[in-house]
Design a protein around this motif. Structure first.
Motif, PDB file in Angstrom:
ATOM      1  N   PHE A 162       0.827  -1.206   0.000  1.00  5.56           N
ATOM      2  CA  PHE A 162       0.000   0.000   0.000  1.00  5.56           C
ATOM      3  C   PHE A 162       0.859   1.253   0.000  1.00  5.56           C
ATOM      4  O   PHE A 162       1.884   1.320   0.681  1.00  5.56           O
ATOM      5  CB  PHE A 162      -0.877   0.047   1.251  1.00  5.56           C
ATOM      6  N   TYR A 204       0.039   5.661   0.016  1.00  6.94           N
ATOM      7  CA  TYR A 204      -0.939   6.750  -0.006  1.00  6.94           C
ATOM      8  C   TYR A 204      -0.870   7.480  -1.340  1.00  6.94           C
ATOM      9  O   TYR A 204      -1.883   7.847  -1.921  1.00  6.94           O
ATOM     10  CB  TYR A 204      -0.663   7.719   1.149  1.00  6.94           C
ATOM     11  N   THR A 239      -3.904   3.505  -0.599  1.00  5.79           N
ATOM     12  CA  THR A 239      -4.685   3.469   0.645  1.00  5.79           C
ATOM     13  C   THR A 239      -5.973   4.272   0.496  1.00  5.79           C
ATOM     14  O   THR A 239      -6.899   4.105   1.278  1.00  5.79           O
ATOM     15  CB  THR A 239      -3.882   4.024   1.845  1.00  5.79           C
ATOM     16  N   ILE A 276       2.686  -1.277   4.487  1.00  6.28           N
ATOM     17  CA  ILE A 276       2.308   0.129   4.344  1.00  6.28           C
ATOM     18  C   ILE A 276       3.598   0.862   4.001  1.00  6.28           C
ATOM     19  O   ILE A 276       4.483   1.002   4.845  1.00  6.28           O
ATOM     20  CB  ILE A 276       1.681   0.702   5.638  1.00  6.28           C
ATOM     21  N   HIS A 317      -7.099   5.655   7.274  1.00  9.37           N
ATOM     22  CA  HIS A 317      -6.800   5.188   5.910  1.00  9.37           C
ATOM     23  C   HIS A 317      -5.880   3.970   5.955  1.00  9.37           C
ATOM     24  O   HIS A 317      -6.114   2.980   5.255  1.00  9.37           O
ATOM     25  CB  HIS A 317      -6.135   6.299   5.084  1.00  9.37           C
ATOM     26  N   ASP A 318      -4.830   4.050   6.767  1.00  7.20           N
ATOM     27  CA  ASP A 318      -3.889   2.934   6.862  1.00  7.20           C
ATOM     28  C   ASP A 318      -4.528   1.734   7.554  1.00  7.20           C
ATOM     29  O   ASP A 318      -4.295   0.589   7.167  1.00  7.20           O
ATOM     30  CB  ASP A 318      -2.627   3.348   7.608  1.00  7.20           C
ATOM     31  N   ALA A 334      -6.776   0.066   5.127  1.00 11.08           N
ATOM     32  CA  ALA A 334      -5.970  -0.632   4.114  1.00 11.08           C
ATOM     33  C   ALA A 334      -5.510  -1.988   4.638  1.00 11.08           C
ATOM     34  O   ALA A 334      -5.679  -3.007   3.968  1.00 11.08           O
ATOM     35  CB  ALA A 334      -4.765   0.227   3.720  1.00 11.08           C
ATOM     36  N   GLN A 335      -4.950  -2.019   5.833  1.00 15.41           N
ATOM     37  CA  GLN A 335      -4.464  -3.297   6.341  1.00 15.41           C
ATOM     38  C   GLN A 335      -5.612  -4.251   6.648  1.00 15.41           C
ATOM     39  O   GLN A 335      -5.454  -5.471   6.531  1.00 15.41           O
ATOM     40  CB  GLN A 335      -3.537  -3.116   7.537  1.00 15.41           C
TER      41      GLN A 335
END
Length: 163
Positions: free
Chosen positions: A22, A24, A75, A92, A101-102, A105-106
């Protein structure tokens, strides 16, 4: 960071792991895509420019084809159906100022249907902007825990400790 990522990818490929990478920034995804292409890794990519139809196809392909080793994602790329339960590693690459956001994503790898342990890595250089962003994420998560859940959170920054 490039050398660390290169070595980690080499090890994960040998271990037949499936990796979500991922970022950003979609510009950083372009750089990462060029990097993994030159290394010869099989990968897919999903970002805000990917159509809904292609998103579904790529998610399905990643989850069902063992030959696809790596999935590059933004992300910021949200939406329904991004359930990547075949992933065993989440990276990340560059953190977002907004910790949600992170975290979201995970969590793409932690869905109903996940049957394997998933390891999450954050690649952060010391004394970098990414380190500051990650420290702010920890602070924001601590404030959330304090305000919403009444947890006694660890203080990460001396300059904002109460007097």
């Amino acid at each position: 960071v490039r050398q660390v990522l290169a070595e980690l990818l080499r090890i994960w490929r040998l271990r037949k792991q499936k990796v979500l990478l991922f970022s950003y920034s979609t510009q950083m995804l372009d750089i990462l895509q060029d990097f993994v292409s030159r290394k010869g890794y099989s990968f897919l990519r999903l970002d805000g420019a990917t159509s809904c139809t292609n998103r579904t196809k790529r998610v399905h392909e990643f989850n069902t084809k063992s030959s696809v080793f790596l999935f590059l994602l933004s992300t910021k790329a949200g939406g329904l159906g991004i359930n990547l339960v075949s992933a065993t590693v989440v990276v990340i690459f560059d953190p977002n100022w907004n910790p949600s956001h992170d975290m979201q994503a995970q969590d793409r790898a932690y869905r109903i249907g996940q049957r394997k342990d998933v390891k999450v890595y954050r690649l952060i250089c010391s004394n970098s902007v990414e380190e500051v962003v990650y420290q702010r994420q920890l602070y924001k998560q601590g404030q959330e825990g304090l305000a919403l859940h009444r947890r006694d959170e660890t203080r990460y920054f001396e300059g904002i400790a109460p007097v």
